[in-house]
Design an enzyme around this catalytic site. Sequence first.
Site, PDB file in Angstrom:
ATOM      1  N   GLN A 186       0.838  -1.202   0.000  1.00 12.85           N
ATOM      2  CA  GLN A 186       0.000   0.000   0.000  1.00 12.85           C
ATOM      3  C   GLN A 186       0.870   1.248   0.000  1.00 12.85           C
ATOM      4  O   GLN A 186       0.643   2.209  -0.740  1.00 12.85           O
ATOM      5  CB  GLN A 186      -0.886   0.028   1.248  1.00 12.85           C
ATOM      6  N   TRP A 187       1.865   1.235   0.858  1.00 14.84           N
ATOM      7  CA  TRP A 187       2.744   2.385   1.073  1.00 14.84           C
ATOM      8  C   TRP A 187       3.476   2.767  -0.217  1.00 14.84           C
ATOM      9  O   TRP A 187       3.606   3.948  -0.550  1.00 14.84           O
ATOM     10  CB  TRP A 187       3.745   2.005   2.163  1.00 14.84           C
ATOM     11  N   ARG A 192       4.392   7.043  -5.026  1.00 16.93           N
ATOM     12  CA  ARG A 192       5.619   6.950  -5.815  1.00 16.93           C
ATOM     13  C   ARG A 192       6.393   8.271  -5.793  1.00 16.93           C
ATOM     14  O   ARG A 192       6.786   8.801  -6.829  1.00 16.93           O
ATOM     15  CB  ARG A 192       5.269   6.545  -7.252  1.00 16.93           C
ATOM     16  N   ALA A 224      14.556  -4.195   2.033  1.00 24.24           N
ATOM     17  CA  ALA A 224      15.296  -5.438   2.242  1.00 24.24           C
ATOM     18  C   ALA A 224      14.972  -6.409   1.115  1.00 24.24           C
ATOM     19  O   ALA A 224      13.806  -6.558   0.729  1.00 24.24           O
ATOM     20  CB  ALA A 224      14.923  -6.044   3.593  1.00 24.24           C
ATOM     21  N   ALA A 271      14.779 -10.149  -0.413  1.00 18.43           N
ATOM     22  CA  ALA A 271      14.774 -11.578  -0.112  1.00 18.43           C
ATOM     23  C   ALA A 271      15.551 -12.368  -1.164  1.00 18.43           C
ATOM     24  O   ALA A 271      15.661 -13.591  -1.062  1.00 18.43           O
ATOM     25  CB  ALA A 271      13.339 -12.087  -0.028  1.00 18.43           C
ATOM     26  N   ARG A 279      11.263 -17.355  -1.874  1.00 20.26           N
ATOM     27  CA  ARG A 279      10.490 -16.308  -1.193  1.00 20.26           C
ATOM     28  C   ARG A 279       9.036 -16.224  -1.654  1.00 20.26           C
ATOM     29  O   ARG A 279       8.201 -15.614  -0.991  1.00 20.26           O
ATOM     30  CB  ARG A 279      11.143 -14.944  -1.427  1.00 20.26           C
ATOM     31  N   ASP A 329      10.607  14.132   0.756  1.00 15.21           N
ATOM     32  CA  ASP A 329      10.551  15.544   1.127  1.00 15.21           C
ATOM     33  C   ASP A 329       9.222  15.837   1.820  1.00 15.21           C
ATOM     34  O   ASP A 329       8.274  15.041   1.757  1.00 15.21           O
ATOM     35  CB  ASP A 329      10.773  16.456  -0.088  1.00 15.21           C
ATOM     36  N   LEU A 330       9.171  16.971   2.502  1.00 22.82           N
ATOM     37  CA  LEU A 330       8.018  17.291   3.332  1.00 22.82           C
ATOM     38  C   LEU A 330       6.734  17.423   2.513  1.00 22.82           C
ATOM     39  O   LEU A 330       5.660  16.987   2.956  1.00 22.82           O
ATOM     40  CB  LEU A 330       8.288  18.583   4.117  1.00 22.82           C
ATOM     41  N   ARG A 386      -3.174   8.662   4.317  1.00 23.49           N
ATOM     42  CA  ARG A 386      -2.964   7.525   5.219  1.00 23.49           C
ATOM     43  C   ARG A 386      -3.175   7.854   6.693  1.00 23.49           C
ATOM     44  O   ARG A 386      -3.320   6.935   7.500  1.00 23.49           O
ATOM     45  CB  ARG A 386      -1.556   6.957   5.007  1.00 23.49           C
TER      46      ARG A 386
END
Length: 313
Positions: free
Chosen positions: A110-111, A115, A122, A124, A205, A221-222, A232
Amino acid sequence: MSGLTIEQKNEIVLARSEARPTLRPTVSALEEWMHRAIPVLDHGFVRLVDYMGDDSAIVQAARVSYGRGTKTLTEDEGLIRYLMRHRHSTPFEMCEIKVHCKMPIFVARQWIRHRTANVNEASARYSIMDKEFYIPESAQLAVQSTANRQGRGEVLDPQQAEDVQHLLLRDAEQNYRSYEWMLNEDEHGLPLDRSRPGLARELARMNLTLNTYTQWYWKVDLHNLLGFLSLRADSHAQYEIRVYADVLLDLVKTWVPMTHRAFLDYRLGAVTLSAQMVQVVHRKMLGEKVTQADSGLSKREWSDFKAAMQLTD
């Protein structure tokens, strides 16, 4: 909550023990956030790794000046509120943060739809995924909403919730055992059976469950962080990503308090009205009785409008 590995905990201890003098602007209250892992969900966290800029950087960029504090704080806050109100973006892009986050894979998916950041997750393909799974608390297990295709309805009764939790944990652990068997390695990278080769990590995986935890470094960036939070940190967002957004919103409050206040007033706590909705407001202010039939709004728009304006008729 395990969350951090021993190596990561040692890294944090080392980072917090090293003082680094700097000539750049810093936010003393935010320094307390540095290298502290804020727990989220059952095994997740958000950890501030670095930041650049503050409210003054936004003001400085907007005025294209060379100094800090050239105006009073009242004038600075007024300018920030003007920029937020009129949706200016580039001054807010002068500030950035970098955070280290650990979350379930389905939250990460979702996050990543936002983009507008630099992300390093990480892999796998190179390392073995942690044997950690998100199991929702009973209060978060609910039926499908009948009014919202993306939302939840009534909470399950205690026995049903316990059954779901058991099923989620059983499936995740079974799939992880299969993952280890295919790798021919355990979660620590030790071989299980020296008589046979293991499957490539990039293939093994693929059967991991979506509640398996992943982690990444996320630099944004902010301006784009506020765009993320406007969706969110909203009450309609899915709980499992909203709790991460809530931590980031607290970070923004500490980091750029003037911007945070403007954001709450003009973005997170505000509503957007269509041209037809504005006309309805004008007509109601003139004392007219307006119904959905003569408003020019669809039934769904009328319902959203009434909810936003807290109208009863």
